[in-house]
Write a protein that holds these residues in place. Structure first.
Motif, short mmCIF file in Angstrom:
data_model
loop_
_atom_site.label_atom_id
_atom_site.label_comp_id
_atom_site.label_asym_id
_atom_site.label_seq_id
_atom_site.Cartn_x
_atom_site.Cartn_y
_atom_site.Cartn_z
N ASP A 201 0.82 -1.20 0.00
CA ASP A 201 0.00 0.00 0.00
C ASP A 201 0.86 1.27 0.00
O ASP A 201 0.87 2.04 0.97
CB ASP A 201 -0.94 -0.01 1.20
N PHE A 202 1.62 1.47 -1.07
CA PHE A 202 2.34 2.73 -1.25
C PHE A 202 2.51 2.98 -2.75
O PHE A 202 2.44 2.07 -3.58
CB PHE A 202 3.70 2.72 -0.55
N TYR A 203 2.71 4.26 -3.08
CA TYR A 203 2.98 4.67 -4.45
C TYR A 203 4.45 5.07 -4.56
O TYR A 203 5.09 5.39 -3.55
CB TYR A 203 2.08 5.85 -4.84
N VAL A 204 4.98 5.07 -5.77
CA VAL A 204 6.38 5.41 -5.95
C VAL A 204 6.55 6.29 -7.17
O VAL A 204 5.79 6.19 -8.15
CB VAL A 204 7.26 4.13 -6.08
N THR A 205 7.52 7.19 -7.11
CA THR A 205 7.98 7.92 -8.29
C THR A 205 9.49 7.94 -8.24
O THR A 205 10.09 7.94 -7.15
CB THR A 205 7.40 9.35 -8.36
N ALA A 206 10.12 7.93 -9.39
CA ALA A 206 11.58 7.92 -9.47
C ALA A 206 12.01 8.78 -10.65
O ALA A 206 11.53 8.60 -11.76
CB ALA A 206 12.10 6.50 -9.64
N SER A 207 12.90 9.73 -10.38
CA SER A 207 13.28 10.66 -11.43
C SER A 207 14.44 11.53 -10.96
O SER A 207 14.65 11.72 -9.75
CB SER A 207 12.09 11.56 -11.78
N ARG A 208 15.20 12.04 -11.92
CA ARG A 208 16.12 13.12 -11.60
C ARG A 208 15.28 14.36 -11.33
O ARG A 208 14.34 14.67 -12.08
CB ARG A 208 17.09 13.35 -12.76
N MET A 209 15.59 15.08 -10.26
CA MET A 209 14.76 16.20 -9.84
C MET A 209 15.18 17.48 -10.55
O MET A 209 15.98 18.27 -10.06
CB MET A 209 14.81 16.35 -8.33
N VAL A 210 14.63 17.63 -11.75
CA VAL A 210 14.81 18.84 -12.54
C VAL A 210 13.41 19.37 -12.86
O VAL A 210 12.43 18.62 -12.77
CB VAL A 210 15.59 18.55 -13.84
N PRO A 211 13.29 20.66 -13.21
CA PRO A 211 11.95 21.26 -13.29
C PRO A 211 10.96 20.52 -14.17
O PRO A 211 9.79 20.35 -13.79
CB PRO A 211 12.25 22.67 -13.84
N TYR A 212 11.35 20.07 -15.38
CA TYR A 212 10.35 19.51 -16.29
C TYR A 212 9.81 18.16 -15.84
O TYR A 212 8.76 17.72 -16.30
CB TYR A 212 10.89 19.45 -17.72
N LYS A 213 10.49 17.51 -14.88
CA LYS A 213 10.01 16.23 -14.37
C LYS A 213 8.80 16.40 -13.45
O LYS A 213 8.06 15.44 -13.20
CB LYS A 213 11.12 15.50 -13.62
N LYS A 214 8.60 17.60 -12.89
CA LYS A 214 7.42 17.93 -12.08
C LYS A 214 7.27 17.03 -10.85
O LYS A 214 6.14 16.74 -10.42
CB LYS A 214 6.14 17.86 -12.93
N VAL A 215 8.38 16.62 -10.27
CA VAL A 215 8.30 15.79 -9.06
C VAL A 215 7.65 16.56 -7.93
O VAL A 215 6.94 15.99 -7.09
CB VAL A 215 9.71 15.30 -8.65
#
Length: 383
Positions: A201-215
């Motif tokens: 019961d959890f969600y995940v996101t993974a990305s380099r944290m740059v503006p267009y990634k919208k993390v």
């Protein structure tokens, strides 16, 4: 047949390099060219430990860290590669590799990840993020990008055939170069992401944290849903901004290795993705793990995720693999998460895995070699 493969730059193993790896698997005897090569000794297996022929930028001051700053010199640099001894030239290009010089007795095929994004439709966003909207430096940057656009269009004429990584990029190629292209989707190493049926019961996101990634939007959305847990994997310039928006239910792991990423993708209830990508490998890695994707419905995601509405309209057996939202906002993400949870068991791990298999490396290699073979035969016939 002598073959040359020209890649923009070799500094990390990322999306374009995964395609390059498969190109070299198809043509292991090809010679490899790149503007710069700063790959560490222990990370050269994907280029088969080949020697790389580099440009003069390799030897310029601080090129290892600041090679992108030499953009004004890159058109000149790539034109200095002497490819006259080769029959077939394959450029692997998201910047300037397609600008190599070839003759009428040489076939030049370009695997195009995109026309230079920061010189075309993303120019204004790039200038804003770099702080180059005003002032002398801003005008110099705009002048350089203007020159790059002129060169980019001119050198498109030297490409015999374009390959686009998605229909989204094919439209961009048509818009910028007025050229048609064939679509061959990039490879996704689905074997490294085995399916896992038991979700937690959890969600995940993974990305380099740059503006267009919208993390930051994803974190903002989940912070407004305190009953739902989000795990965020990645680091980058926007890390502090993302951290400031994170509520108690949001866990920031920072940079994590492949094992940690795979473990979370396998166990997560869904993968959340808010960027407008040219293709997007991460959502397919999640689907390979049997994990649904909640994604921004624009760009390459439209071609790699089967959303609930599409499956319903088709009137076929239920095979959706995710849910789209169509505005990059926290409210839109919240609504998409709610829609996903309402769908219940309509999205299965098996459907997600089956969809991801369409992008396996062996399928890329088969389509790529078939395309090259057809174009080479037609080229020799016309010669």
């Amino acid at each position: 047949m002598r073959i040359a493969i020209v890649h923009d730059w070799l500094v990390v193993y990322a999306g374009a390099e995964r395609v390059l790896e498969q190109m070299l698997t198809c043509y292991p005897d090809a010679d490899l060219f790149s503007l710069v090569d700063f790959l560490p000794t222990g990370q050269r297996a994907f280029i088969r430990n080949k020697p790389v022929i580099t440009s003069f930028i390799q030897r310029l001051p601080r090129a290892r860290k600041k090679y992108r700053g030499y953009l004004p010199l890159m058109p000149l640099a790539v034109e200095q590669f002497d490819l006259s001894a080769y029959d077939l030239v394959l450029s692997s290009s998201h910047a300037v590799a397609k600008g190599v010089l070839t003759g009428p007795d040489q076939l030049h095929l370009c695997m195009c990840y995109s026309p230079i994004r920061y010189a075309w439709d993303l120019q204004h966003q790039y200038l804003r993020e770099a702080g180059l909207v005003r002032g002398v430096k801003g005008w110099v940057a705009k002048l350089i990008l203007h020159y790059v656009r002129l060169w980019d269009v001119r050198t498109a004429n030297g490409v015999d055939c374009f390959i686009a990584i998605s229909h989204y990029i094919a439209r961009r190629i048509r818009k910028v170069y007025r050229r048609e292209s064939s679509v061959i989707y990039p490879p996704v190493d689905v074997a490294d992401f085995p399916m896992y049926r038991d979700k937690e019961d959890f969600y995940v996101t993974a990305s380099r944290m740059v503006p267009y990634k919208k993390v930051d939007l994803i974190v903002e959305a989940f912070s407004a849903m305190p009953d739902k847990r989000l795990v965020v994997i990645g680091d980058g310039p926007d890390f502090a901004k993302v951290r400031d928006k994170a509520g108690p239910n949001v866990q920031l792991l920072g940079f994590a290795g492949a094992e940690v990423l795979r473990d979370h993708l396998q166990r997560a209830r869904a993968f959340v993705f808010a960027a407008e990508e040219d293709f997007g490998i991460a959502p397919l890695e999640a689907q390979a793990c049997g994990t649904p994707v909640i994604a921004f419905g624009k760009g390459g995601a439209l071609e790699t995720i089967i959303p609930l509405p599409e499956a319903e309209r088709a009137g076929s057996s239920p095979t959706p693999t995710g849910v789209f939202f169509y505005k990059q906002s926290a409210a839109a993400i919240i609504a998409a998460v709610e829609r996903f949870e309402e769908a219940g068991a309509a999205i299965t791990p098996e459907a997600c895995r089956e969809n991801a298999l369409r992008f396996a490396p062996e399928r890329f290699r088969a389509k790529f070699t078939a395309f090259v073979g057809r174009e080479w035969a037609a080229f020799r016939e016309d010669a």
